[in-house]
Write a protein that holds these residues in place. Sequence first.
Motif, PDB file in Angstrom:
ATOM      1  N   ASN A   1       0.822  -1.205   0.000  1.00 43.48           N
ATOM      2  CA  ASN A   1       0.000   0.000   0.000  1.00 43.48           C
ATOM      3  C   ASN A   1       0.862   1.263   0.000  1.00 43.48           C
ATOM      4  O   ASN A   1       0.879   2.011   0.956  1.00 43.48           O
ATOM      5  N   ASN A   2       1.614   1.487  -1.035  1.00 43.42           N
ATOM      6  CA  ASN A   2       2.533   2.620  -1.231  1.00 43.42           C
ATOM      7  C   ASN A   2       3.828   2.507  -0.446  1.00 43.42           C
ATOM      8  O   ASN A   2       4.740   3.271  -0.660  1.00 43.42           O
TER       9      ASN A   2
ATOM     10  N   GLN B   1       6.909   4.899  -0.139  1.00 43.95           N
ATOM     11  CA  GLN B   1       6.480   6.202  -0.660  1.00 43.95           C
ATOM     12  C   GLN B   1       5.333   6.808   0.155  1.00 43.95           C
ATOM     13  O   GLN B   1       4.899   7.910  -0.132  1.00 43.95           O
ATOM     14  N   SER B   2       4.861   6.116   1.175  1.00 45.80           N
ATOM     15  CA  SER B   2       3.731   6.606   1.960  1.00 45.80           C
ATOM     16  C   SER B   2       4.174   7.713   2.914  1.00 45.80           C
ATOM     17  O   SER B   2       5.330   7.783   3.336  1.00 45.80           O
TER      18      SER B   2
ATOM     19  N   ASN C   1       1.401  -1.817   5.361  1.00 48.32           N
ATOM     20  CA  ASN C   1      -0.035  -1.649   5.159  1.00 48.32           C
ATOM     21  C   ASN C   1      -0.745  -1.384   6.475  1.00 48.32           C
ATOM     22  O   ASN C   1      -1.578  -0.483   6.568  1.00 48.32           O
TER      23      ASN C   1
END
Length: 153
Positions: free
Chosen positions: A26-27, A30-31, A96
């Motif tokens: 979930n990214n 890069q989150s 995540n």
Amino acid sequence: MKKAALFSLFFAINFGGLALGMWLMNNGPQSNWYYDLNKAPWTPPSWVFGTAWSTIMICFSIYLVPFFTKNYSIKKLRLYIIQVVLNVSWNYVFFNQHWVAGGLIVLILLTSLIFYFFFIFYKEQKQTSYFLLPYMIWLCVATSLNLYILIYN
């Protein structure tokens, strides 16, 4: 021919696991969540992670061919499946779900399992056991990075 087919199978499973793990992130790196974490000063640049995991999975695929052709057992298959599940699940748990302590638990279990492969099967895998070293070293680094985040965030 059998060895080449086995290598191809393990290569596909191992890199498929990496792909599934990336999808579950979930990214991931890069989150905003990861960006805002206080990371260890020894955290490598992001490109190192892909290079390391590619190298690890190639070496692990090489290791697995004789692992499964010498003294095959259901126990070995179960251990390998557990390894795949732990490897993939860390991405989901850490990136995540943002469960840093859970990620550390997964890494400790995975590290223990890979060290188990090395030490328990060393006598029958003398020629290829050293292909586990990149995996072992990287898991120690990853565990230290995860632990740092747990302690300092």
